[in-house]
Design a protein around this motif. Sequence first.
Motif, PDB file in Angstrom:
ATOM      1  N   UNK A  54      27.079 -17.411 -43.046  1.00 15.96           N
ATOM      2  CA  UNK A  54      26.729 -16.005 -42.898  1.00 15.96           C
ATOM      3  C   UNK A  54      26.769 -15.644 -41.417  1.00 15.96           C
ATOM      4  N   UNK A  55      27.408 -14.528 -41.070  1.00 11.81           N
ATOM      5  CA  UNK A  55      27.530 -14.114 -39.678  1.00 11.81           C
ATOM      6  C   UNK A  55      27.511 -12.600 -39.586  1.00 11.81           C
ATOM      7  N   UNK A  56      27.158 -12.060 -38.408  1.00 15.95           N
ATOM      8  CA  UNK A  56      27.096 -10.601 -38.259  1.00 15.95           C
ATOM      9  C   UNK A  56      28.470  -9.976 -38.393  1.00 15.95           C
ATOM     10  N   UNK A 107      26.871  -4.362 -33.056  1.00 11.70           N
ATOM     11  CA  UNK A 107      25.603  -3.629 -33.073  1.00 11.70           C
ATOM     12  C   UNK A 107      24.526  -4.412 -33.825  1.00 11.70           C
ATOM     13  N   UNK A 108      24.927  -5.134 -34.868  1.00 12.76           N
ATOM     14  CA  UNK A 108      23.952  -5.863 -35.679  1.00 12.76           C
ATOM     15  C   UNK A 108      23.663  -7.266 -35.203  1.00 12.76           C
ATOM     16  N   UNK A 109      24.313  -7.709 -34.137  1.00  8.81           N
ATOM     17  CA  UNK A 109      24.142  -9.087 -33.674  1.00  8.81           C
ATOM     18  C   UNK A 109      22.717  -9.373 -33.205  1.00  8.81           C
ATOM     19  N   UNK A 110      22.081  -8.402 -32.564  1.00  6.69           N
ATOM     20  CA  UNK A 110      20.725  -8.636 -32.066  1.00  6.69           C
ATOM     21  C   UNK A 110      19.755  -8.869 -33.208  1.00  6.69           C
ATOM     22  N   UNK A 111      19.818  -8.026 -34.236  1.00  5.21           N
ATOM     23  CA  UNK A 111      18.933  -8.187 -35.390  1.00  5.21           C
ATOM     24  C   UNK A 111      19.204  -9.518 -36.088  1.00  5.21           C
ATOM     25  N   UNK A 112      20.489  -9.859 -36.227  1.00  4.03           N
ATOM     26  CA  UNK A 112      20.878 -11.128 -36.845  1.00  4.03           C
ATOM     27  C   UNK A 112      20.294 -12.300 -36.052  1.00  4.03           C
ATOM     28  N   UNK A 113      20.432 -12.238 -34.724  1.00  2.00           N
ATOM     29  CA  UNK A 113      19.970 -13.327 -33.858  1.00  2.00           C
ATOM     30  C   UNK A 113      18.455 -13.484 -33.908  1.00  2.00           C
ATOM     31  N   UNK A 114      17.745 -12.362 -33.971  1.00  2.00           N
ATOM     32  CA  UNK A 114      16.284 -12.424 -34.035  1.00  2.00           C
ATOM     33  C   UNK A 114      15.827 -13.125 -35.310  1.00  2.00           C
ATOM     34  N   UNK A 115      16.422 -12.764 -36.437  1.00  2.00           N
ATOM     35  CA  UNK A 115      16.064 -13.411 -37.714  1.00  2.00           C
ATOM     36  C   UNK A 115      16.395 -14.890 -37.671  1.00  2.00           C
ATOM     37  N   UNK A 165      14.102 -16.838 -35.113  1.00  2.00           N
ATOM     38  CA  UNK A 165      12.712 -16.891 -35.558  1.00  2.00           C
ATOM     39  C   UNK A 165      12.545 -17.950 -36.648  1.00  2.00           C
ATOM     40  N   UNK A 166      13.533 -18.073 -37.545  1.00  6.43           N
ATOM     41  CA  UNK A 166      13.464 -19.122 -38.573  1.00  6.43           C
ATOM     42  C   UNK A 166      13.524 -20.496 -37.928  1.00  6.43           C
ATOM     43  N   UNK A 167      14.399 -20.652 -36.922  1.00  5.40           N
ATOM     44  CA  UNK A 167      14.513 -21.943 -36.242  1.00  5.40           C
ATOM     45  C   UNK A 167      13.218 -22.288 -35.513  1.00  5.40           C
ATOM     46  N   UNK A 168      12.607 -21.298 -34.855  1.00  4.92           N
ATOM     47  CA  UNK A 168      11.385 -21.539 -34.085  1.00  4.92           C
ATOM     48  C   UNK A 168      10.208 -21.916 -34.978  1.00  4.92           C
ATOM     49  N   UNK A 192      23.986 -18.620 -39.750  1.00  4.38           N
ATOM     50  CA  UNK A 192      23.024 -18.908 -40.813  1.00  4.38           C
ATOM     51  C   UNK A 192      23.790 -19.494 -41.998  1.00  4.38           C
ATOM     52  N   UNK A 193      23.239 -20.541 -42.591  1.00  5.83           N
ATOM     53  CA  UNK A 193      23.802 -21.109 -43.816  1.00  5.83           C
ATOM     54  C   UNK A 193      23.059 -20.508 -45.001  1.00  5.83           C
ATOM     55  N   UNK A 194      23.796 -19.972 -45.941  1.00  7.84           N
ATOM     56  CA  UNK A 194      23.209 -19.457 -47.180  1.00  7.84           C
ATOM     57  C   UNK A 194      23.525 -20.459 -48.293  1.00  7.84           C
TER      58      UNK A 194
END
Length: 268
Positions: free
Chosen positions: A115-117, A121-129, A132-135, A162-164
Amino acid sequence: MAPHTFWKGYLKLSLVTCPVIMTPATTDNEKVRFHTLNRATGNRVVSEYIDSVSGKPVDDDDQVKGYERGEDEYIMLEDDELQAVALESTRTIDINVFVPHDSIEWIWYDKPHYLLPDDPVGEEAFSVIRDAMAATKTVGIARLVLYRRERAVMLEARDKGIIVWTLRYGDEVRNENEYFGDIKTAKPEAKSLDLMTDLIKERTKPWDTSMLGDPVQERLLDIISARKKGRKKPPKAEAQPERPSNVVNIMDALKKSLAAEGKGSKKR
Protein backbone atom coordinates in the motif's frame (compact mmCIF):
# COMPACT_ATOMS: atom_id res chain seq x y z
CA MET A 1 8.75 1.22 -12.97
CA ALA A 2 5.43 2.56 -11.66
CA PRO A 3 3.47 -0.03 -9.64
CA HIS A 4 0.54 -1.76 -11.29
CA THR A 5 -2.68 -0.50 -9.68
CA PHE A 6 -4.64 -3.49 -8.38
CA TRP A 7 -6.85 -1.47 -6.02
CA LYS A 8 -7.40 2.27 -5.64
CA GLY A 9 -9.17 4.06 -2.80
CA TYR A 10 -8.62 5.80 0.53
CA LEU A 11 -6.81 5.10 3.78
CA LYS A 12 -8.75 6.53 6.72
CA LEU A 13 -8.03 6.89 10.43
CA SER A 14 -10.64 8.96 12.26
CA LEU A 15 -10.64 12.31 10.40
CA VAL A 16 -7.31 11.71 8.65
CA THR A 17 -7.77 10.49 5.07
CA CYS A 18 -5.41 10.07 2.12
CA PRO A 19 -5.72 8.53 -1.37
CA VAL A 20 -3.80 5.26 -1.76
CA ILE A 21 -3.14 2.53 -4.28
CA MET A 22 -2.45 -1.13 -3.61
CA THR A 23 -0.87 -3.98 -5.51
CA PRO A 24 -0.26 -7.65 -4.57
CA ALA A 25 3.15 -8.17 -2.96
CA THR A 26 3.56 -11.59 -4.59
CA THR A 27 3.28 -12.85 -8.15
CA ASP A 28 3.26 -16.16 -9.99
CA ASN A 29 3.68 -14.66 -13.46
CA GLU A 30 7.12 -16.24 -13.84
CA LYS A 31 5.83 -19.75 -13.27
CA VAL A 32 5.61 -22.19 -16.18
CA ARG A 33 2.00 -22.32 -17.31
CA PHE A 34 0.35 -24.97 -19.47
CA HIS A 35 -2.68 -24.98 -21.74
CA THR A 36 -4.77 -28.09 -22.32
CA LEU A 37 -4.55 -29.17 -25.96
CA ASN A 38 -6.29 -31.67 -28.19
CA ARG A 39 -3.54 -34.23 -28.83
CA ALA A 40 -5.01 -35.12 -32.24
CA THR A 41 -5.16 -31.56 -33.64
CA GLY A 42 -2.80 -29.56 -31.44
CA ASN A 43 -5.58 -27.01 -30.85
CA ARG A 44 -6.37 -25.51 -27.45
CA VAL A 45 -9.28 -26.95 -25.48
CA VAL A 46 -11.65 -24.29 -24.14
CA SER A 47 -14.00 -24.51 -21.16
CA GLU A 48 -17.45 -23.02 -20.86
CA TYR A 49 -20.38 -23.01 -18.46
CA ILE A 50 -23.11 -25.49 -19.42
CA ASP A 51 -26.68 -25.61 -18.14
CA SER A 52 -26.82 -28.75 -15.99
CA VAL A 53 -30.29 -29.70 -17.27
CA SER A 54 -30.49 -28.55 -20.90
CA GLY A 55 -26.80 -29.12 -21.64
CA LYS A 56 -26.66 -25.82 -23.56
CA PRO A 57 -23.89 -23.19 -23.11
CA VAL A 58 -24.77 -20.22 -20.85
CA ASP A 59 -23.79 -16.69 -22.00
CA ASP A 60 -21.85 -14.45 -19.59
CA ASP A 61 -24.84 -12.09 -19.27
CA ASP A 62 -27.05 -14.95 -18.14
CA GLN A 63 -24.71 -16.16 -15.39
CA VAL A 64 -25.80 -15.08 -11.90
CA LYS A 65 -24.84 -15.96 -8.33
CA GLY A 66 -27.21 -18.31 -6.52
CA TYR A 67 -27.60 -19.23 -2.85
CA GLU A 68 -28.91 -22.76 -2.30
CA ARG A 69 -31.83 -22.81 0.14
CA GLY A 70 -33.07 -26.30 -0.64
CA GLU A 71 -32.58 -29.21 -3.01
CA ASP A 72 -32.43 -27.76 -6.54
CA GLU A 73 -33.83 -24.47 -5.17
CA TYR A 74 -31.80 -21.25 -5.27
CA ILE A 75 -32.11 -17.55 -4.47
CA MET A 76 -30.55 -15.48 -7.28
CA LEU A 77 -28.49 -12.42 -6.33
CA GLU A 78 -27.45 -9.78 -8.85
CA ASP A 79 -23.99 -8.16 -8.84
CA ASP A 80 -25.35 -4.78 -7.72
CA GLU A 81 -27.02 -6.44 -4.72
CA LEU A 82 -23.75 -8.10 -3.71
CA GLN A 83 -21.77 -4.88 -4.14
CA ALA A 84 -24.28 -2.90 -2.06
CA VAL A 85 -23.62 -5.04 1.02
CA ALA A 86 -20.36 -3.28 1.88
CA LEU A 87 -20.10 -0.11 -0.20
CA GLU A 88 -17.80 1.83 2.15
CA SER A 89 -15.27 -0.98 2.57
CA THR A 90 -15.13 -1.39 -1.20
CA ARG A 91 -13.03 1.76 -1.63
CA THR A 92 -12.01 2.79 1.90
CA ILE A 93 -9.61 1.16 4.37
CA ASP A 94 -11.00 2.57 7.62
CA ILE A 95 -8.74 1.56 10.51
CA ASN A 96 -11.03 1.12 13.50
CA VAL A 97 -8.75 -0.69 15.96
CA PHE A 98 -5.06 -1.34 16.65
CA VAL A 99 -3.50 -4.41 18.27
CA PRO A 100 0.07 -5.27 19.36
CA HIS A 101 2.21 -6.22 16.35
CA ASP A 102 3.08 -9.69 17.66
CA SER A 103 -0.42 -10.61 18.88
CA ILE A 104 -1.69 -11.99 15.55
CA GLU A 105 -0.31 -15.46 14.87
CA TRP A 106 1.10 -16.22 11.42
CA ILE A 107 -1.57 -18.83 10.74
CA TRP A 108 -4.15 -16.05 10.28
CA TYR A 109 -2.10 -14.31 7.55
CA ASP A 110 -3.42 -14.84 4.03
CA LYS A 111 -2.14 -12.63 1.16
CA PRO A 112 0.23 -9.62 1.39
CA HIS A 113 -0.22 -6.40 -0.61
CA TYR A 114 1.84 -3.21 -0.92
CA LEU A 115 0.00 0.00 0.00
CA LEU A 116 1.40 3.42 -0.96
CA PRO A 117 0.17 7.01 -1.30
CA ASP A 118 -1.51 7.90 -4.58
CA ASP A 119 -0.47 11.56 -4.74
CA PRO A 120 2.06 13.94 -3.09
CA VAL A 121 -0.66 15.79 -1.15
CA GLY A 122 -1.59 12.63 0.77
CA GLU A 123 1.96 11.54 1.57
CA GLU A 124 2.10 13.39 4.90
CA ALA A 125 -1.07 11.76 6.22
CA PHE A 126 0.12 8.37 4.95
CA SER A 127 3.52 8.84 6.64
CA VAL A 128 1.98 9.87 9.95
CA ILE A 129 -0.20 6.75 10.09
CA ARG A 130 2.70 4.51 9.05
CA ASP A 131 5.26 5.96 11.47
CA ALA A 132 2.81 6.04 14.38
CA MET A 133 2.13 2.30 13.95
CA ALA A 134 5.87 1.61 13.84
CA ALA A 135 6.51 3.75 16.95
CA THR A 136 3.77 2.03 18.96
CA LYS A 137 4.64 -1.45 17.60
CA THR A 138 1.04 -1.96 16.59
CA VAL A 139 -0.82 -3.02 13.47
CA GLY A 140 -4.14 -1.66 12.24
CA ILE A 141 -7.22 -3.80 11.70
CA ALA A 142 -9.83 -2.79 9.12
CA ARG A 143 -12.34 -4.35 6.73
CA LEU A 144 -12.01 -4.26 2.97
CA VAL A 145 -13.71 -5.79 -0.04
CA LEU A 146 -11.07 -7.76 -1.97
CA TYR A 147 -11.46 -10.72 -4.30
CA ARG A 148 -15.26 -10.19 -4.24
CA ARG A 149 -15.54 -10.70 -0.48
CA GLU A 150 -15.36 -8.38 2.50
CA ARG A 151 -12.64 -9.50 4.84
CA ALA A 152 -10.57 -8.33 7.78
CA VAL A 153 -7.18 -6.91 6.82
CA MET A 154 -4.10 -6.09 8.86
CA LEU A 155 -1.98 -3.00 8.10
CA GLU A 156 1.70 -3.27 9.00
CA ALA A 157 4.27 -0.47 8.69
CA ARG A 158 7.15 -1.61 6.48
CA ASP A 159 10.02 0.67 5.47
CA LYS A 160 8.50 3.61 3.54
CA GLY A 161 5.20 1.85 2.87
CA ILE A 162 2.52 -0.28 4.48
CA ILE A 163 1.83 -3.99 4.02
CA VAL A 164 -1.85 -4.92 3.88
CA TRP A 165 -2.40 -8.56 4.83
CA THR A 166 -5.76 -10.13 4.16
CA LEU A 167 -6.61 -12.26 7.17
CA ARG A 168 -8.30 -15.64 7.11
CA TYR A 169 -11.88 -15.91 8.32
CA GLY A 170 -12.42 -17.34 11.78
CA ASP A 171 -13.90 -20.58 10.45
CA GLU A 172 -11.00 -21.16 8.01
CA VAL A 173 -8.39 -22.04 10.64
CA ARG A 174 -8.82 -25.47 12.16
CA ASN A 175 -8.44 -26.04 15.89
CA GLU A 176 -4.89 -27.27 16.43
CA ASN A 177 -5.90 -29.28 19.51
CA GLU A 178 -7.90 -31.61 17.28
CA TYR A 179 -4.63 -32.59 15.58
CA PHE A 180 -1.92 -32.11 18.21
CA GLY A 181 -3.96 -33.25 21.21
CA ASP A 182 -3.08 -36.96 20.87
CA ILE A 183 0.68 -36.41 20.56
CA LYS A 184 2.46 -37.89 23.56
CA THR A 185 3.84 -35.35 26.02
CA ALA A 186 6.81 -37.42 27.15
CA LYS A 187 10.04 -35.39 27.11
CA PRO A 188 13.01 -36.66 25.06
CA GLU A 189 16.20 -37.74 26.80
CA ALA A 190 18.56 -34.91 27.65
CA LYS A 191 21.43 -36.43 25.61
CA SER A 192 19.24 -36.75 22.51
CA LEU A 193 18.04 -33.17 22.92
CA ASP A 194 21.63 -31.91 23.25
CA LEU A 195 22.73 -33.77 20.12
CA MET A 196 19.74 -32.50 18.14
CA THR A 197 20.50 -28.95 19.30
CA ASP A 198 24.07 -29.36 18.07
CA LEU A 199 22.82 -30.66 14.73
CA ILE A 200 20.52 -27.66 14.34
CA LYS A 201 23.39 -25.28 15.14
CA GLU A 202 25.52 -26.97 12.46
CA ARG A 203 22.80 -26.31 9.89
CA THR A 204 21.93 -22.77 10.95
CA LYS A 205 22.69 -20.10 8.35
CA PRO A 206 21.60 -16.50 7.73
CA TRP A 207 18.29 -16.26 5.91
CA ASP A 208 18.63 -15.86 2.15
CA THR A 209 15.97 -15.82 -0.56
CA SER A 210 18.06 -18.31 -2.56
CA MET A 211 16.63 -20.92 -0.16
CA LEU A 212 13.30 -20.48 -1.94
CA GLY A 213 14.40 -21.88 -5.30
CA ASP A 214 12.01 -24.11 -7.24
CA PRO A 215 13.88 -27.15 -8.68
CA VAL A 216 10.71 -28.49 -10.33
CA GLN A 217 10.31 -25.20 -12.21
CA GLU A 218 13.94 -25.40 -13.33
CA ARG A 219 13.51 -28.95 -14.63
CA LEU A 220 10.35 -27.96 -16.52
CA LEU A 221 12.27 -25.14 -18.21
CA ASP A 222 15.01 -27.62 -19.14
CA ILE A 223 12.43 -29.93 -20.75
CA ILE A 224 10.85 -27.02 -22.66
CA SER A 225 14.27 -25.83 -23.81
CA ALA A 226 15.12 -29.34 -25.05
CA ARG A 227 11.85 -29.50 -27.00
CA LYS A 228 12.56 -26.15 -28.61
CA LYS A 229 15.88 -27.55 -29.82
CA GLY A 230 14.17 -30.59 -31.29
CA ARG A 231 15.15 -33.06 -28.56
CA LYS A 232 12.11 -35.03 -27.46
CA LYS A 233 13.78 -37.13 -24.79
CA PRO A 234 13.37 -35.36 -21.44
CA PRO A 235 16.25 -35.06 -18.95
CA LYS A 236 16.76 -38.12 -16.80
CA ALA A 237 14.71 -37.92 -13.61
CA GLU A 238 16.59 -37.93 -10.34
CA ALA A 239 16.42 -41.16 -8.36
CA GLN A 240 13.79 -41.15 -5.64
CA PRO A 241 15.21 -41.43 -2.10
CA GLU A 242 14.67 -44.74 -0.36
CA ARG A 243 11.88 -44.86 2.18
CA PRO A 244 13.44 -44.69 5.65
CA SER A 245 12.87 -47.49 8.11
CA ASN A 246 10.45 -46.85 10.97
CA VAL A 247 12.86 -48.49 13.41
CA VAL A 248 15.49 -45.89 14.29
CA ASN A 249 17.96 -45.65 17.14
CA ILE A 250 17.78 -41.91 17.77
CA MET A 251 21.15 -41.62 19.51
CA ASP A 252 22.99 -43.52 16.76
CA ALA A 253 21.25 -41.54 14.02
CA LEU A 254 22.12 -38.21 15.69
CA LYS A 255 25.75 -39.17 16.20
CA LYS A 256 26.11 -40.24 12.56
CA SER A 257 24.38 -37.06 11.42
CA LEU A 258 26.72 -34.85 13.44
CA ALA A 259 29.74 -36.76 12.16
CA ALA A 260 28.55 -36.24 8.59
CA GLU A 261 27.92 -32.54 9.24
CA GLY A 262 31.43 -32.19 10.63
CA LYS A 263 32.95 -33.69 7.49
CA GLY A 264 30.84 -31.44 5.33
CA SER A 265 31.94 -28.30 7.17
CA LYS A 266 35.61 -29.27 6.78
CA LYS A 267 35.12 -29.65 3.01
CA ARG A 268 33.55 -26.19 2.84
